[in-house]
Design a protein around this motif. Sequence first.
Motif, PDB file in Angstrom:
ATOM      1  N   THR A  41      -6.826  10.677   0.710  1.00  0.00           N
ATOM      2  CA  THR A  41      -5.446  10.198   0.996  1.00  0.00           C
ATOM      3  C   THR A  41      -5.139   9.437  -0.066  1.00  0.00           C
ATOM      4  O   THR A  41      -5.820   9.247  -0.994  1.00  0.00           O
ATOM      5  CB  THR A  41      -5.621   9.446   2.284  1.00  0.00           C
ATOM      6  OG1 THR A  41      -6.112   8.279   1.941  1.00  0.00           O
ATOM      7  CG2 THR A  41      -6.031  10.103   3.459  1.00  0.00           C
ATOM      8  N   GLN A  76      -0.423  11.939   4.948  1.00  0.00           N
ATOM      9  CA  GLN A  76      -1.015  10.955   4.097  1.00  0.00           C
ATOM     10  C   GLN A  76      -2.034  11.495   3.097  1.00  0.00           C
ATOM     11  O   GLN A  76      -2.732  10.823   2.389  1.00  0.00           O
ATOM     12  CB  GLN A  76      -1.642   9.806   4.968  1.00  0.00           C
ATOM     13  CG  GLN A  76      -0.671   9.080   5.699  1.00  0.00           C
ATOM     14  CD  GLN A  76      -1.370   8.024   6.463  1.00  0.00           C
ATOM     15  OE1 GLN A  76      -2.327   7.718   6.145  1.00  0.00           O
ATOM     16  NE2 GLN A  76      -0.550   7.283   7.391  1.00  0.00           N
ATOM     17  N   THR A 111       0.836   5.073   0.948  1.00  0.00           N
ATOM     18  CA  THR A 111       0.167   6.007   1.873  1.00  0.00           C
ATOM     19  C   THR A 111       0.568   7.342   1.961  1.00  0.00           C
ATOM     20  O   THR A 111       0.119   8.178   2.624  1.00  0.00           O
ATOM     21  CB  THR A 111       0.090   5.409   3.121  1.00  0.00           C
ATOM     22  OG1 THR A 111       1.546   4.936   3.799  1.00  0.00           O
ATOM     23  CG2 THR A 111      -0.421   3.912   3.319  1.00  0.00           C
ATOM     24  N   THR A 112       1.774   7.563   1.478  1.00  0.00           N
ATOM     25  CA  THR A 112       2.409   9.101   1.262  1.00  0.00           C
ATOM     26  C   THR A 112       3.071   9.268  -0.013  1.00  0.00           C
ATOM     27  O   THR A 112       3.250   8.425  -0.681  1.00  0.00           O
ATOM     28  CB  THR A 112       3.488   9.200   2.485  1.00  0.00           C
ATOM     29  OG1 THR A 112       4.697   8.367   2.205  1.00  0.00           O
ATOM     30  CG2 THR A 112       3.114   8.646   4.071  1.00  0.00           C
ATOM     31  N   PHE A 129      -4.875   4.988  -3.934  1.00  0.00           N
ATOM     32  CA  PHE A 129      -4.427   3.509  -4.205  1.00  0.00           C
ATOM     33  C   PHE A 129      -5.284   2.221  -4.236  1.00  0.00           C
ATOM     34  O   PHE A 129      -5.346   1.665  -4.916  1.00  0.00           O
ATOM     35  CB  PHE A 129      -3.445   3.113  -2.904  1.00  0.00           C
ATOM     36  CG  PHE A 129      -2.526   1.961  -3.088  1.00  0.00           C
ATOM     37  CD1 PHE A 129      -1.529   1.714  -3.913  1.00  0.00           C
ATOM     38  CD2 PHE A 129      -3.321   0.924  -2.391  1.00  0.00           C
ATOM     39  CE1 PHE A 129      -1.150   0.338  -3.893  1.00  0.00           C
ATOM     40  CE2 PHE A 129      -2.734  -0.299  -2.316  1.00  0.00           C
ATOM     41  CZ  PHE A 129      -1.553  -0.604  -3.176  1.00  0.00           C
ATOM     42  N   TYR A 130      -6.228   2.353  -3.166  1.00  0.00           N
ATOM     43  CA  TYR A 130      -7.146   1.261  -3.246  1.00  0.00           C
ATOM     44  C   TYR A 130      -8.142   1.190  -4.314  1.00  0.00           C
ATOM     45  O   TYR A 130      -8.633   0.014  -4.770  1.00  0.00           O
ATOM     46  CB  TYR A 130      -7.857   0.905  -1.621  1.00  0.00           C
ATOM     47  CG  TYR A 130      -6.553   0.240  -0.805  1.00  0.00           C
ATOM     48  CD1 TYR A 130      -6.568  -1.283  -1.119  1.00  0.00           C
ATOM     49  CD2 TYR A 130      -6.267   0.959   0.260  1.00  0.00           C
ATOM     50  CE1 TYR A 130      -5.694  -1.819  -0.081  1.00  0.00           C
ATOM     51  CE2 TYR A 130      -5.512   0.137   1.038  1.00  0.00           C
ATOM     52  CZ  TYR A 130      -5.125  -1.020   0.865  1.00  0.00           C
ATOM     53  OH  TYR A 130      -4.284  -1.580   1.806  1.00  0.00           O
ATOM     54  N   PRO A 148       0.781  -1.255  -0.025  1.00  0.00           N
ATOM     55  CA  PRO A 148       0.012  -0.082  -0.010  1.00  0.00           C
ATOM     56  C   PRO A 148       0.902   1.221   0.068  1.00  0.00           C
ATOM     57  O   PRO A 148       1.710   1.371   0.498  1.00  0.00           O
ATOM     58  CB  PRO A 148      -0.979  -0.193   1.350  1.00  0.00           C
ATOM     59  CG  PRO A 148      -0.738  -1.577   1.591  1.00  0.00           C
ATOM     60  CD  PRO A 148       0.704  -2.154   1.167  1.00  0.00           C
ATOM     61  N   ARG A 197      -3.998   6.575   0.481  1.00  0.00           N
ATOM     62  CA  ARG A 197      -4.243   5.111   0.563  1.00  0.00           C
ATOM     63  C   ARG A 197      -5.725   5.237  -0.388  1.00  0.00           C
ATOM     64  O   ARG A 197      -6.249   4.168  -0.911  1.00  0.00           O
ATOM     65  CB  ARG A 197      -4.726   4.974   1.950  1.00  0.00           C
ATOM     66  CG  ARG A 197      -5.118   3.401   2.392  1.00  0.00           C
ATOM     67  CD  ARG A 197      -5.370   3.269   3.667  1.00  0.00           C
ATOM     68  NE  ARG A 197      -3.797   3.439   4.528  1.00  0.00           N
ATOM     69  CZ  ARG A 197      -3.290   2.429   4.856  1.00  0.00           C
ATOM     70  NH1 ARG A 197      -3.528   1.206   4.397  1.00  0.00           N
ATOM     71  NH2 ARG A 197      -2.079   2.710   5.582  1.00  0.00           N
ATOM     72  N   ASN A 198      -6.712   6.176  -0.202  1.00  0.00           N
ATOM     73  CA  ASN A 198      -7.855   6.145  -0.851  1.00  0.00           C
ATOM     74  C   ASN A 198      -7.712   6.011  -2.511  1.00  0.00           C
ATOM     75  O   ASN A 198      -8.330   5.173  -3.015  1.00  0.00           O
ATOM     76  CB  ASN A 198      -8.675   7.493  -0.685  1.00  0.00           C
ATOM     77  CG  ASN A 198      -9.176   7.927   0.530  1.00  0.00           C
ATOM     78  OD1 ASN A 198      -9.235   8.950   1.153  1.00  0.00           O
ATOM     79  ND2 ASN A 198      -9.570   6.927   1.451  1.00  0.00           N
TER      80      ASN A 198
END
Length: 216
Positions: free
Chosen positions: A152, A132, A8-9, A157-158, A6, A154-155
């Motif tokens: 983010t 993030q 995240t940054t 990415f997924y 993942p 992460r948002n």
Amino acid sequence: MPRIKPITTAEELAIFLRRRGGLGGVLSAAGRMSWAELINEAVHKAEDLQPQVKGELIGLSGEPSLETIRKIFTVWAAGAIPVLLNHRLPYEPALEQCRRSGCRFFYGPGEKSPELLSFQPKARSIAQDRSQWATILFTTGSTGEPKACVHTFRNHFYSALGANENMPLTAGDRWLLSLPLFHVGGLGVLFRTMLSGASVVIPPEPSLSASLDFTE
């Protein structure tokens, strides 16, 4: 598709893209830049910028173009968060969105570096870690004033990972950037192609037939 750790940054994204080397990138009338070349250029440009803007929200306006993608990467490399504005907004309404969302800087079309704004942002500073945060996008405003929404890394990415699993995208593929970058769908094209090693295509003409010819 191999399992990807993942992201995240912005720092993790930069490491990921450098490891991909020349795989994928952006194709435009100006030529091709790999994702690794884009992030390395952004890190170099951000060296002088970072002391002034790290942790800041930067209003960013631009058409779907290589220039706009470069600016997004530069803002990330400087440790700041791009607040992506509708590039069709006139200057004053764009500045008002900057003021309401808490931006102290504006990065407009043709600008070589972000402009420090003279007004005091309306939004209060949020006492939390922004490391993030990837982007801030505005809602359509169909039921009132457009609202600023944080996304983010992460948002993104997924969302891209799930889309790539359902509609496979691989290295060597090309995706036409037919949505604006102030829209989550346009950013989705960037993240989907970055994760898969594919390329974003920016056509020189707005017509559909010219766009499809350019991708070949």
